[in-house]
Design a protein around this motif. Structure first.
Motif, short mmCIF file in Angstrom:
data_model
loop_
_atom_site.label_atom_id
_atom_site.label_comp_id
_atom_site.label_asym_id
_atom_site.label_seq_id
_atom_site.Cartn_x
_atom_site.Cartn_y
_atom_site.Cartn_z
N THR A 10 0.85 -1.18 0.00
CA THR A 10 0.00 0.00 0.00
C THR A 10 0.89 1.23 0.00
O THR A 10 1.84 1.32 0.78
N ASP A 14 -2.26 5.29 -2.44
CA ASP A 14 -3.40 4.39 -2.23
C ASP A 14 -4.26 4.89 -1.07
O ASP A 14 -5.48 4.88 -1.15
N LYS A 18 -8.29 6.25 -1.28
CA LYS A 18 -9.43 5.67 -0.56
C LYS A 18 -10.49 6.71 -0.24
O LYS A 18 -11.65 6.38 -0.03
N GLU A 22 -13.48 4.73 -5.88
CA GLU A 22 -14.39 3.67 -5.46
C GLU A 22 -13.62 2.51 -4.82
O GLU A 22 -12.68 1.99 -5.40
N LEU A 23 -14.06 2.13 -3.65
CA LEU A 23 -13.42 1.05 -2.91
C LEU A 23 -13.84 -0.30 -3.49
O LEU A 23 -14.95 -0.46 -3.98
N LEU A 33 -8.96 -1.05 -3.89
CA LEU A 33 -8.77 -0.31 -2.64
C LEU A 33 -9.63 -0.91 -1.53
O LEU A 33 -10.82 -1.15 -1.72
N ASP A 34 -9.02 -1.15 -0.39
CA ASP A 34 -9.73 -1.61 0.79
C ASP A 34 -10.33 -0.40 1.51
O ASP A 34 -9.91 0.73 1.27
N PRO A 35 -11.27 -0.63 2.42
CA PRO A 35 -11.79 0.49 3.22
C PRO A 35 -10.67 1.20 3.98
O PRO A 35 -9.60 0.62 4.22
#
Length: 194
Positions: A10, A14, A18, A22-23, A33-35
């Motif tokens: 990450t 990145d 977030k 769009e996650l 992308l993670d939350p």
């Protein structure tokens, strides 16, 4: 022999992404992308100057937005659990803490309601089916960008997948509730409904 390939690391970019991308969606040459993780939320923001009347929604750096507690309550009442919020300490220029609680916000709803073929071509700088850009954010150009009401449905706060222009979109109902609560928004304009 271990054939496990570790995921890409990450990056700072990145983390910033977030807050405005769009996650969970695959990106070219990058993982989805993670939350936002607890340690990635900004902890503090310092105003460079004081304002006579604060807006209920403020853009900080890197297209990150914060909302006041009263606006967060309205959004959560209309769309519970859809968007992410996290408290942020806001300081005025002389180091005094802002009297109204603020929350960093990640808009959790992404739609594809923009309709290129029904929009005024003079209002668009880029005119591609997969991604268009408004030529300006004035009232005339916003009114020329067509949005499909059937796709928007009962959404109250969202971002668009195929239109770069306003950072986020709000429903008429959300705007009415914000005004009724006596809150102030940044400049905003009505879009063309189709």
């Amino acid at each position: 022999m271990d054939n496990h390939i570790p995921p890409l690391s990450t990056t700072r970019g990145d983390t910033s992404d977030k807050f405005h991308r769009e996650l969970g969606v695959r990106r070219p040459h990058r993982p989805p992308l993670d939350p936002v993780l607890p340690h990635e939320w900004p902890a503090e923001y310092v105003y460079q100057k004081a304002y006579k009347r604060d807006a209920a929604m403020v853009m900080y750096t890197n297209r990150m937005y914060a909302v006041t507690g009263p606006l967060r309550e309205i959004i959560e009442r209309l769309e519970p659990g859809v968007h992410q919020f996290n408290p942020i300490r806001v300081l005025l220029p002389k180091g005094v803490e802002h009297p109204v609680p603020h929350y960093m916000m990640v808009v959790g709803r992404w739609l594809s309601s923009f309709r290129l073929e029904e929009s005024d071509p003079d209002c668009l700088r880029d005119k591609r089916p997969d991604f268009s850009t408004l030529s300006s954010f004035d009232k005339k150009c916003c009114a020329g960008a067509a949005m499909a009401q059937a796709v928007i449905g009962d959404a109250h706060l969202w971002r668009e997948r195929h239109l770069s222009g306003p950072t986020f979109f709000i429903s008429d109902r959300l705007k009415e509730e914000i005004i009724a609560a006596g809150l102030r928004l940044p400049p905003n304009h009505e879009m063309k409904s189709v």
